[in-house]
Scaffold this motif. Structure first.
Motif, PDB file in Angstrom:
ATOM      1  N   LYS A 293       0.839  -1.193   0.000  1.00 23.15           N
ATOM      2  CA  LYS A 293       0.000   0.000   0.000  1.00 23.15           C
ATOM      3  C   LYS A 293       0.878   1.249   0.000  1.00 23.15           C
ATOM      4  O   LYS A 293       0.563   2.244  -0.654  1.00 23.15           O
ATOM      5  N   ASP A 294       1.960   1.181   0.721  1.00 22.99           N
ATOM      6  CA  ASP A 294       2.892   2.312   0.763  1.00 22.99           C
ATOM      7  C   ASP A 294       3.429   2.648  -0.625  1.00 22.99           C
ATOM      8  O   ASP A 294       3.518   3.813  -1.003  1.00 22.99           O
TER       9      ASP A 294
ATOM     10  N   LEU B 227      -3.516  15.829  -6.327  1.00 25.44           N
ATOM     11  CA  LEU B 227      -2.887  16.923  -5.591  1.00 25.44           C
ATOM     12  C   LEU B 227      -3.287  16.898  -4.121  1.00 25.44           C
ATOM     13  O   LEU B 227      -2.474  17.162  -3.228  1.00 25.44           O
ATOM     14  N   LYS B 228      -4.529  16.543  -3.884  1.00 28.01           N
ATOM     15  CA  LYS B 228      -4.955  16.427  -2.490  1.00 28.01           C
ATOM     16  C   LYS B 228      -4.151  15.358  -1.765  1.00 28.01           C
ATOM     17  O   LYS B 228      -3.725  15.546  -0.623  1.00 28.01           O
ATOM     18  N   VAL B 229      -3.960  14.244  -2.436  1.00 26.11           N
ATOM     19  CA  VAL B 229      -3.178  13.161  -1.831  1.00 26.11           C
ATOM     20  C   VAL B 229      -1.737  13.607  -1.575  1.00 26.11           C
ATOM     21  O   VAL B 229      -1.139  13.257  -0.566  1.00 26.11           O
ATOM     22  N   CYS B 230      -1.210  14.407  -2.473  1.00 26.93           N
ATOM     23  CA  CYS B 230       0.154  14.930  -2.279  1.00 26.93           C
ATOM     24  C   CYS B 230       0.229  15.838  -1.073  1.00 26.93           C
ATOM     25  O   CYS B 230       1.158  15.770  -0.268  1.00 26.93           O
ATOM     26  N   VAL B 231      -0.753  16.701  -0.942  1.00 28.55           N
ATOM     27  CA  VAL B 231      -0.722  17.701   0.127  1.00 28.55           C
ATOM     28  C   VAL B 231      -1.082  17.086   1.479  1.00 28.55           C
ATOM     29  O   VAL B 231      -0.431  17.346   2.481  1.00 28.55           O
TER      30      VAL B 231
ATOM     31  N   SER C  38       2.350  10.456   5.539  1.00 25.64           N
ATOM     32  CA  SER C  38       1.851   9.085   5.641  1.00 25.64           C
ATOM     33  C   SER C  38       2.881   8.049   5.239  1.00 25.64           C
ATOM     34  O   SER C  38       2.706   6.871   5.497  1.00 25.64           O
ATOM     35  N   LEU C  39       3.948   8.496   4.611  1.00 23.55           N
ATOM     36  CA  LEU C  39       5.012   7.572   4.233  1.00 23.55           C
ATOM     37  C   LEU C  39       6.190   7.681   5.200  1.00 23.55           C
ATOM     38  O   LEU C  39       6.322   8.655   5.929  1.00 23.55           O
ATOM     39  N   SER C  40       7.029   6.673   5.158  1.00 20.31           N
ATOM     40  CA  SER C  40       8.247   6.726   5.971  1.00 20.31           C
ATOM     41  C   SER C  40       9.335   5.943   5.246  1.00 20.31           C
ATOM     42  O   SER C  40       9.077   5.294   4.237  1.00 20.31           O
TER      43      SER C  40
ATOM     44  N   TYR D 153      10.506   5.437   0.865  1.00 14.95           N
ATOM     45  CA  TYR D 153       9.480   6.099   0.085  1.00 14.95           C
ATOM     46  C   TYR D 153       9.348   7.565   0.493  1.00 14.95           C
ATOM     47  O   TYR D 153       9.227   8.449  -0.353  1.00 14.95           O
ATOM     48  N   TYR D 154       9.366   7.803   1.776  1.00 13.26           N
ATOM     49  CA  TYR D 154       9.275   9.182   2.252  1.00 13.26           C
ATOM     50  C   TYR D 154      10.425  10.022   1.715  1.00 13.26           C
ATOM     51  O   TYR D 154      10.233  11.144   1.232  1.00 13.26           O
ATOM     52  N   LYS D 155      11.607   9.463   1.805  1.00 12.99           N
ATOM     53  CA  LYS D 155      12.794  10.209   1.364  1.00 12.99           C
ATOM     54  C   LYS D 155      12.715  10.568  -0.110  1.00 12.99           C
ATOM     55  O   LYS D 155      13.049  11.678  -0.518  1.00 12.99           O
ATOM     56  N   LYS D 156      12.283   9.619  -0.902  1.00 14.45           N
ATOM     57  CA  LYS D 156      12.205   9.873  -2.343  1.00 14.45           C
ATOM     58  C   LYS D 156      11.189  10.963  -2.669  1.00 14.45           C
ATOM     59  O   LYS D 156      11.433  11.821  -3.512  1.00 14.45           O
ATOM     60  N   VAL D 157      10.032  10.901  -2.012  1.00 11.98           N
ATOM     61  CA  VAL D 157       9.023  11.927  -2.271  1.00 11.98           C
ATOM     62  C   VAL D 157       9.499  13.272  -1.748  1.00 11.98           C
ATOM     63  O   VAL D 157       9.296  14.313  -2.383  1.00 11.98           O
ATOM     64  N   LEU D 158      10.144  13.244  -0.599  1.00 12.84           N
ATOM     65  CA  LEU D 158      10.685  14.487  -0.032  1.00 12.84           C
ATOM     66  C   LEU D 158      11.605  15.180  -1.020  1.00 12.84           C
ATOM     67  O   LEU D 158      11.582  16.397  -1.178  1.00 12.84           O
ATOM     68  N   LYS D 159      12.383  14.380  -1.704  1.00 13.14           N
ATOM     69  CA  LYS D 159      13.349  14.940  -2.646  1.00 13.14           C
ATOM     70  C   LYS D 159      12.653  15.725  -3.771  1.00 13.14           C
ATOM     71  O   LYS D 159      13.004  16.869  -4.058  1.00 13.14           O
ATOM     72  N   VAL D 160      11.675  15.133  -4.415  1.00  9.86           N
ATOM     73  CA  VAL D 160      10.993  15.844  -5.502  1.00  9.86           C
ATOM     74  C   VAL D 160      10.164  17.010  -4.968  1.00  9.86           C
ATOM     75  O   VAL D 160      10.018  18.039  -5.616  1.00  9.86           O
ATOM     76  N   ARG D 161       9.647  16.823  -3.759  1.00 11.47           N
ATOM     77  CA  ARG D 161       8.870  17.905  -3.149  1.00 11.47           C
ATOM     78  C   ARG D 161       9.767  19.118  -2.917  1.00 11.47           C
ATOM     79  O   ARG D 161       9.392  20.254  -3.197  1.00 11.47           O
TER      80      ARG D 161
END
Lengths: 202, 202
Positions: free
Chosen positions: B63-64, B114-118, B123-125, B128-136
């Motif tokens: 799910k993550d 976009l809602k899911v992004c914001v 919700s991730l750790s 996965y969290y790190k990767k999304v953090l990078k693009v964010r």
DNA sequence: GTATAATTAGAACGAACGTTCGATTTATTA
DNA sequence: TAATAAATCGAACGTTCGTTCTAATTATAC
């Protein structure tokens, strides 16, 4: 009116009752702010409040009511303290400054509560949702009227500006870092300056 | 680079594979936007994507990873389309307008994503969290540099202004009503005007 | 001190969850 | 058509969840 639910009067041990209740609320605020409402477990709230799992249900009829109590109390406090400040100010710009300061001060002192208010708006439904919606709209209306004083008109642009303002304020919990000792008053002033100049020039 | 994970190549039925995959993503976006990541059930995502529950795990390992794929794709798209627009503009104010328009256009066309992004940033750790953090942060840096062009300096005030800006933009999903046929271009222009006047005057 | 009410504790319930696994079906290759 | 790989399915597992219930404990009242 310290009671948030319809429980029978707690007798003379009222002070103990209130202490337990607010320790449950504080624990819930922490856990829900960290894990989200769905992700938060009543078991951990109970553990943090140093009470048995079933003890929670002596103070609240459900997990939902817990969230409701948190949100309703936070919005009520925000409204109350803002109205106190506004009552002593007449200049529109001073009053707008009060809006910013009030919100940021409450944030600084109750980060978890405000995060739960902002982030878990849609986690409730039914009667609890309606009740929170009501105070939330009351707060929104209050702020909007102050913005309207500055712009001089209650039009669509003022409405959008208020929504933009709320966005700025409600997003703070996402980037504010307690550890970094950011001066929250300076943040408030800076946000106010940009917004004020923005709406005055329009 | 259409693959989001490390699955083995899906052979010649690639087109069918991609269709299924994106129908899973679309379903996930809808369900997670409505119920939140914790509240969303993989079972309902599967049902909405017209696939068996275990079928989800043919396309995603967890799910993550599903949430990761949604968020990473959305941010990447936002960055890419913004860069395309910026490449053709030189005036700082036009470029800032492009930031607003790009964000609002993406919102209008992909509200759930976009809602899911914001709303599900935390919700991730782990990886996965790190990767999304990078693009964010890449997106944040891009916007911040455009704001800096307008203010003329990369100081603390510019930083705060950018955070205020993101708050305004990210809050839109909370009040925008698809049913009311609000003109999103007008919202973008209005937000831009207030923000631009605000930072220019400071 | 005894009765009464307020509060806590522990065990248990059914339901829902994410994930796994083996078998089965469908498509591709030769 | 036979063999191989891709894709789907259904059933099941173990865990965690919110909530309930009953019994025990503690404080208050007479």
């Amino acid at each position: 009116m310290t009671q948030t639910n319809g429980k029978p009067a707690p007798g003379r041990r009222n002070s103990q009752y209130q202490k337990r209740l607010s320790s449950v609320l504080r624990a819930a605020s922490k856990v829900i702010a960290r894990d989200g409402f769905e992700g938060a477990s009543v078991r951990e709230v109970a553990a943090k409040a140093k009470i048995g799992l079933s003890g929670i249900y002596y103070y609240f009829e459900s997990k939902d009511e817990l969230l409701y109590a948190l949100q309703h109390h936070a919005f009520s406090t925000l409204i109350e303290s803002l109205q106190e400040k506004l009552a002593q100010l007449s200049s529109p710009e001073d009053r707008l400054k009060a809006v910013f300061d009030n919100h940021f001060q409450y944030f600084a002192n109750n980060m978890d509560d405000l995060k739960v208010c902002v982030h878990e708006i849609e986690s409730l439904s039914g009667k609890y949702y309606k009740k929170v919606l009501k105070v939330r709209q009351e707060y929104y209306g209050l702020v909007k009227s102050v913005v309207a004083e500055v712009t001089g008109r209650k039009n669509y642009a003022t409405n959008l500006a208020t929504l933009s303002l709320f966005g700025s304020l409600n997003w703070v919990y996402m980037w504010y870092d307690k550890e970094k000792n950011i001066d929250i008053d300076k943040v408030s002033s800076q946000f106010l300056r940009v917004f004020l100049n923005g709406v005055k020039a329009s």
